[in-house]
Scaffold this active site. Sequence first.
Site, PDB file in Angstrom:
ATOM      1  N   ARG A 204     -14.496  53.426  81.463  1.00  0.00           N
ATOM      2  CA  ARG A 204     -16.092  54.548  80.127  1.00  0.00           C
ATOM      3  C   ARG A 204     -14.592  55.662  80.335  1.00  0.00           C
ATOM      4  NH1 ARG A 204     -17.391  50.990  76.970  1.00  0.00           N
ATOM      5  NH2 ARG A 204     -17.573  48.500  78.057  1.00  0.00           N
ATOM      6  N   ASP A 205     -14.859  57.017  79.674  1.00  0.00           N
ATOM      7  CA  ASP A 205     -14.991  57.707  79.509  1.00  0.00           C
ATOM      8  C   ASP A 205     -16.433  58.729  80.316  1.00  0.00           C
ATOM      9  OD1 ASP A 205     -13.934  60.822  77.881  1.00  0.00           O
ATOM     10  OD2 ASP A 205     -15.985  61.579  78.400  1.00  0.00           O
ATOM     11  N   ILE A 206     -16.064  59.800  81.516  1.00  0.00           N
ATOM     12  CA  ILE A 206     -18.027  59.810  82.494  1.00  0.00           C
ATOM     13  C   ILE A 206     -18.517  60.872  81.779  1.00  0.00           C
ATOM     14  CG2 ILE A 206     -16.585  61.819  83.110  1.00  0.00           C
ATOM     15  CD1 ILE A 206     -17.520  60.999  85.735  1.00  0.00           C
TER      16      ILE A 206
ATOM     17  N   ASN B 214      -5.799  63.996  71.808  1.00  0.00           N
ATOM     18  CA  ASN B 214      -5.888  65.713  72.243  1.00  0.00           C
ATOM     19  C   ASN B 214      -4.784  66.441  73.273  1.00  0.00           C
ATOM     20  OD1 ASN B 214      -8.689  65.839  70.400  1.00  0.00           O
ATOM     21  ND2 ASN B 214      -9.522  65.460  72.764  1.00  0.00           N
TER      22      ASN B 214
ATOM     23  N   HIS C 215      -3.908  60.585  77.546  1.00  0.00           N
ATOM     24  CA  HIS C 215      -5.090  59.466  76.681  1.00  0.00           C
ATOM     25  C   HIS C 215      -5.612  59.528  75.619  1.00  0.00           C
ATOM     26  CE1 HIS C 215      -6.621  63.760  77.930  1.00  0.00           C
ATOM     27  NE2 HIS C 215      -7.719  63.158  77.116  1.00  0.00           N
TER      28      HIS C 215
ATOM     29  N   HIS D 167      -8.441  58.483  73.436  1.00  0.00           N
ATOM     30  CA  HIS D 167      -9.993  58.048  73.069  1.00  0.00           C
ATOM     31  C   HIS D 167     -10.007  56.576  71.892  1.00  0.00           C
ATOM     32  CE1 HIS D 167     -10.949  62.468  75.066  1.00  0.00           C
ATOM     33  NE2 HIS D 167      -9.964  62.658  74.650  1.00  0.00           N
TER      34      HIS D 167
HETATM   35  P1  AMP Z   1      -9.434  65.637  76.576  1.00  0.00           P
HETATM   36  O1  AMP Z   1     -10.430  66.966  75.635  1.00  0.00           O
HETATM   37  O2  AMP Z   1      -9.228  65.049  75.203  1.00  0.00           O
HETATM   38  O3  AMP Z   1      -8.682  66.045  77.251  1.00  0.00           O
HETATM   39  O4  AMP Z   1     -10.006  64.743  76.973  1.00  0.00           O
HETATM   40  C1  AMP Z   1     -10.864  64.144  78.711  1.00  0.00           C
HETATM   41  C2  AMP Z   1     -12.067  63.238  78.234  1.00  0.00           C
HETATM   42  O5  AMP Z   1     -11.765  63.235  79.904  1.00  0.00           O
HETATM   43  C3  AMP Z   1     -13.055  64.137  78.649  1.00  0.00           C
HETATM   44  O6  AMP Z   1     -13.480  62.966  77.265  1.00  0.00           O
HETATM   45  C4  AMP Z   1     -13.932  63.650  80.304  1.00  0.00           C
HETATM   46  O7  AMP Z   1     -15.276  63.247  79.638  1.00  0.00           O
HETATM   47  C5  AMP Z   1     -13.368  62.783  80.165  1.00  0.00           C
HETATM   48  N1  AMP Z   1     -13.395  62.366  82.076  1.00  0.00           N
HETATM   49  C6  AMP Z   1     -13.196  63.678  82.835  1.00  0.00           C
HETATM   50  N2  AMP Z   1     -13.215  63.045  84.093  1.00  0.00           N
HETATM   51  C7  AMP Z   1     -13.425  62.404  83.278  1.00  0.00           C
HETATM   52  C8  AMP Z   1     -13.172  61.240  84.677  1.00  0.00           C
HETATM   53  N3  AMP Z   1     -13.744  60.826  86.169  1.00  0.00           N
HETATM   54  N4  AMP Z   1     -13.331  59.828  84.618  1.00  0.00           N
HETATM   55  C9  AMP Z   1     -13.479  59.100  83.128  1.00  0.00           C
HETATM   56  N5  AMP Z   1     -13.019  60.298  82.072  1.00  0.00           N
HETATM   57  C10 AMP Z   1     -13.518  61.585  82.565  1.00  0.00           C
END
Ligand code: AMP
Length: 119
Positions: free
Chosen positions: A30-32, A88, A101, A103
Amino acid sequence: MGSDCLFCRIVAGEIPATVVRETPTTLAFRDIDPKAPVHVLVVPKEHYADVATLGQGDPALAGEVLATAAAVAEDEGLLGDGFRLMFNTGAYGGQEVFHVHAHVLGGAPLGPMLARNLG
Ligand code: AMP
Ligand code: ZN
């Protein structure tokens, strides 16, 4: 990569995450900072910086990321109403973490694909 990469550290179990699915080659957690009722990230365990590098370097692994994303969408009950799958990529794509990753976003109408805020 390894210790410098946040998502490699999550894959290694060095940083906690709420894992929802794991396969031999992929991890979904899950996204944080969720941007929708369901917001799950799917990564290949092997480090690739972005989807372009992954898609060209290991298309089979890219397919495994897609298969895991689809399984997550099914588990989260998103297949009926639909969902969005997003990679992204790079500066203009707004990428913040340079371990590829997907989403998986859903659980509510997500609005237009892009806000019309282009310069
Ligand atoms: P992006 O902008 O596509 O690189 O997305 C990075 C995503 O990683 C964002 O939606 C953040 O909320 C998420 N994120 C950052 N750190 C963590 C973490 N420790 N655990 C889960 N998701 C994270
Ligand atoms: Zn990494």
